[in-house]
Write a protein that holds these residues in place. Structure first.
Motif, PDB file in Angstrom:
ATOM      1  N   TYR A   1       0.826  -1.208   0.000  1.00 18.41           N
ATOM      2  CA  TYR A   1       0.000   0.000   0.000  1.00 18.41           C
ATOM      3  C   TYR A   1       0.855   1.251   0.000  1.00 18.41           C
ATOM      4  CZ  TYR A   1       1.012  -0.660   4.984  1.00 18.41           C
ATOM      5  OH  TYR A   1       1.637  -0.880   6.188  1.00 18.41           O
ATOM      6  N   LYS A   2       0.194   2.383  -0.242  1.00 17.52           N
ATOM      7  CA  LYS A   2       0.822   3.701  -0.159  1.00 17.52           C
ATOM      8  C   LYS A   2       0.009   4.517   0.827  1.00 17.52           C
ATOM      9  CE  LYS A   2       2.355   3.534  -4.909  1.00 17.52           C
ATOM     10  NZ  LYS A   2       2.130   3.985  -6.259  1.00 17.52           N
TER      11      LYS A   2
ATOM     12  N   ASP B   1      -1.243   4.031   3.910  1.00 11.62           N
ATOM     13  CA  ASP B   1      -2.429   3.344   4.419  1.00 11.62           C
ATOM     14  C   ASP B   1      -2.026   2.519   5.629  1.00 11.62           C
ATOM     15  OD1 ASP B   1      -5.029   2.135   4.591  1.00 11.62           O
ATOM     16  OD2 ASP B   1      -5.229   2.380   2.437  1.00 11.62           O
ATOM     17  N   SER B   2      -2.918   1.701   6.105  1.00 14.49           N
ATOM     18  CA  SER B   2      -2.631   0.811   7.224  1.00 14.49           C
ATOM     19  C   SER B   2      -3.545  -0.393   7.146  1.00 14.49           C
ATOM     20  CB  SER B   2      -2.820   1.542   8.554  1.00 14.49           C
ATOM     21  OG  SER B   2      -4.155   1.968   8.699  1.00 14.49           O
ATOM     22  N   VAL B   3      -3.204  -1.407   7.935  1.00  5.59           N
ATOM     23  CA  VAL B   3      -3.964  -2.647   8.001  1.00  5.59           C
ATOM     24  C   VAL B   3      -4.332  -2.886   9.450  1.00  5.59           C
ATOM     25  CG1 VAL B   3      -3.878  -5.138   7.625  1.00  5.59           C
ATOM     26  CG2 VAL B   3      -2.679  -3.610   6.057  1.00  5.59           C
ATOM     27  N   MET B   4      -5.607  -3.207   9.677  1.00  5.18           N
ATOM     28  CA  MET B   4      -6.057  -3.533  11.025  1.00  5.18           C
ATOM     29  C   MET B   4      -6.805  -4.860  10.993  1.00  5.18           C
ATOM     30  SD  MET B   4      -7.184   0.141  12.735  1.00  5.18           S
ATOM     31  CE  MET B   4      -8.869   0.000  12.301  1.00  5.18           C
ATOM     32  N   VAL B   5      -6.565  -5.683  12.022  1.00  2.00           N
ATOM     33  CA  VAL B   5      -7.374  -6.874  12.257  1.00  2.00           C
ATOM     34  C   VAL B   5      -8.317  -6.503  13.381  1.00  2.00           C
ATOM     35  CG1 VAL B   5      -7.376  -9.299  12.958  1.00  2.00           C
ATOM     36  CG2 VAL B   5      -5.517  -8.413  11.528  1.00  2.00           C
ATOM     37  N   VAL B   6      -9.606  -6.731  13.152  1.00  2.00           N
ATOM     38  CA  VAL B   6     -10.632  -6.283  14.088  1.00  2.00           C
ATOM     39  C   VAL B   6     -11.631  -7.405  14.347  1.00  2.00           C
ATOM     40  CG1 VAL B   6     -10.404  -3.864  13.346  1.00  2.00           C
ATOM     41  CG2 VAL B   6     -12.059  -5.351  12.207  1.00  2.00           C
ATOM     42  N   SER B   7     -12.540  -7.165  15.276  1.00  2.00           N
ATOM     43  CA  SER B   7     -13.614  -8.123  15.542  1.00  2.00           C
ATOM     44  C   SER B   7     -14.641  -8.064  14.413  1.00  2.00           C
ATOM     45  CB  SER B   7     -14.295  -7.791  16.872  1.00  2.00           C
ATOM     46  OG  SER B   7     -15.025  -6.580  16.746  1.00  2.00           O
ATOM     47  N   GLU B   8     -15.533  -9.037  14.372  1.00  2.00           N
ATOM     48  CA  GLU B   8     -16.573  -9.047  13.339  1.00  2.00           C
ATOM     49  C   GLU B   8     -17.467  -7.810  13.455  1.00  2.00           C
ATOM     50  OE1 GLU B   8     -20.040 -11.974  11.491  1.00  2.00           O
ATOM     51  OE2 GLU B   8     -19.024 -12.555  13.345  1.00  2.00           O
ATOM     52  N   GLU B   9     -17.799  -7.442  14.675  1.00  2.00           N
ATOM     53  CA  GLU B   9     -18.646  -6.267  14.898  1.00  2.00           C
ATOM     54  C   GLU B   9     -17.965  -4.995  14.385  1.00  2.00           C
ATOM     55  OE1 GLU B   9     -20.460  -3.778  18.682  1.00  2.00           O
ATOM     56  OE2 GLU B   9     -19.986  -5.895  18.937  1.00  2.00           O
ATOM     57  N   GLU B  10     -16.663  -4.852  14.677  1.00  2.00           N
ATOM     58  CA  GLU B  10     -15.923  -3.674  14.207  1.00  2.00           C
ATOM     59  C   GLU B  10     -15.789  -3.686  12.681  1.00  2.00           C
ATOM     60  OE1 GLU B  10     -13.016  -2.831  18.001  1.00  2.00           O
ATOM     61  OE2 GLU B  10     -12.585  -4.556  16.707  1.00  2.00           O
ATOM     62  N   TYR B  11     -15.670  -4.873  12.114  1.00  2.00           N
ATOM     63  CA  TYR B  11     -15.615  -5.015  10.656  1.00  2.00           C
ATOM     64  C   TYR B  11     -16.913  -4.477  10.035  1.00  2.00           C
ATOM     65  CZ  TYR B  11     -15.622  -7.345   6.087  1.00  2.00           C
ATOM     66  OH  TYR B  11     -15.691  -7.615   4.740  1.00  2.00           O
TER      67      TYR B  11
ATOM     68  N   ASN C   1       1.195   0.052  10.039  1.00  2.00           N
ATOM     69  CA  ASN C   1       1.363   0.990   8.917  1.00  2.00           C
ATOM     70  C   ASN C   1       2.857   1.190   8.698  1.00  2.00           C
ATOM     71  OD1 ASN C   1       1.915   2.536  11.177  1.00  2.00           O
ATOM     72  ND2 ASN C   1       0.865   4.351  10.443  1.00  2.00           N
ATOM     73  N   ASN C   2       3.517   0.131   8.267  1.00  2.00           N
ATOM     74  CA  ASN C   2       4.968   0.095   8.109  1.00  2.00           C
ATOM     75  C   ASN C   2       5.488   0.824   6.883  1.00  2.00           C
ATOM     76  OD1 ASN C   2       5.254  -1.434  10.415  1.00  2.00           O
ATOM     77  ND2 ASN C   2       5.115  -3.372   9.325  1.00  2.00           N
ATOM     78  N   GLY C   3       4.808   1.806   6.401  1.00  2.00           N
ATOM     79  CA  GLY C   3       5.308   2.543   5.244  1.00  2.00           C
ATOM     80  C   GLY C   3       4.657   2.121   3.959  1.00  2.00           C
ATOM     81  N   ASP C   4       5.114   0.994   3.376  1.00  2.00           N
ATOM     82  CA  ASP C   4       4.543   0.581   2.100  1.00  2.00           C
ATOM     83  C   ASP C   4       4.105  -0.875   2.053  1.00  2.00           C
ATOM     84  OD1 ASP C   4       7.037  -0.561   2.133  1.00  2.00           O
ATOM     85  OD2 ASP C   4       7.618   0.125   0.152  1.00  2.00           O
ATOM     86  N   SER C   5       4.289  -1.605   3.151  1.00  2.00           N
ATOM     87  CA  SER C   5       3.802  -2.991   3.160  1.00  2.00           C
ATOM     88  C   SER C   5       3.710  -3.511   4.586  1.00  2.00           C
ATOM     89  CB  SER C   5       4.688  -3.887   2.299  1.00  2.00           C
ATOM     90  OG  SER C   5       5.636  -4.574   3.037  1.00  2.00           O
ATOM     91  N   THR C   6       2.807  -4.469   4.757  1.00  2.00           N
ATOM     92  CA  THR C   6       2.620  -5.148   6.029  1.00  2.00           C
ATOM     93  C   THR C   6       2.508  -6.635   5.750  1.00  2.00           C
ATOM     94  OG1 THR C   6       1.483  -3.314   7.122  1.00  2.00           O
ATOM     95  CG2 THR C   6       0.974  -5.513   7.935  1.00  2.00           C
ATOM     96  N   VAL C   7       3.244  -7.442   6.500  1.00  2.00           N
ATOM     97  CA  VAL C   7       3.138  -8.895   6.393  1.00  2.00           C
ATOM     98  C   VAL C   7       2.451  -9.385   7.659  1.00  2.00           C
ATOM     99  CG1 VAL C   7       4.397 -11.068   6.200  1.00  2.00           C
ATOM    100  CG2 VAL C   7       5.201  -9.050   4.952  1.00  2.00           C
TER     101      VAL C   7
END
Length: 172
Positions: free
Chosen positions: A61-62, A64-74, A87-93
């Protein structure tokens, strides 16, 4: 045969066991806002792939960020306390470390509402025939869709038989 030669052969054989270790696959995806709000781009992509424990997702990504959330939060597209955030800059593993459902959303305001979210279903450990079929399918795919980095599994009885054979060889 000299005992030092037997010992060297034993360690060479023992070190080759890591060749049979089953690693996960890495799936790469471009993590960006879909062009249309009605598209379910990421859930469509997820439904076309099979995910197992120890597989990894490589989000590219550029700004942006990635979050793992609960089903309700989704469902709400909002989380003030995500289970995981990066949000490690340009990629998350992210490693899929257990079977079950994982709910991913973008951490940037408005992106999730515009379709940047995904549900991943992680299966129980695959049988050898499933892994071989999956590897064959993955190798034909483009690297943008996903990339395989796995090896064929070997059963515990086969390893045990190999160890017993080695000790039998060493006692000659």
């Amino acid at each position: 045969m000299k005992s030092s030669t037997k010992l060297v052969l034993f360690f060479l054989l023992l070190s080759s066991f890591n060749l049979f270790y089953v690693t996960g696959k890495e799936f790469q995806l471009d993590w960006e806002v879909p062009k249309s709000r009605t598209q379910q781009v990421y859930n469509q992509w997820a439904s076309e792939n099979r995910f197992n424990v120890n597989d990894t997702l490589n989000f590219k990504y550029k700004k942006d960020s990635v979050m793992v959330v609960s089903e309700e939060e989704y469902e709400k597209c909002h989380s003030s306390h995500p289970l995981y955030f990066s949000n490690n800059g340009d990629s998350t593993v992210f490693e899929l470390d257990r079977p079950g459902l994982f709910f991913f959303i973008s951490g940037v305001a408005g992106h999730c509402q515009r379709g940047q979210k995904m549900i991943i279903k992680v299966l129980e450990h695959a049988s050898p025939s499933q892994s071989q079929t999956q590897n064959a399918t993955t190798k034909g795919s483009s690297s943008k869709k996903n990339a395989a980095i796995g090896m064929l599994p070997i059963s515990s009885p086969a390893i045990l038989l190999l160890i017993i054979s080695v000790f039998g060889f060493l006692s000659l």
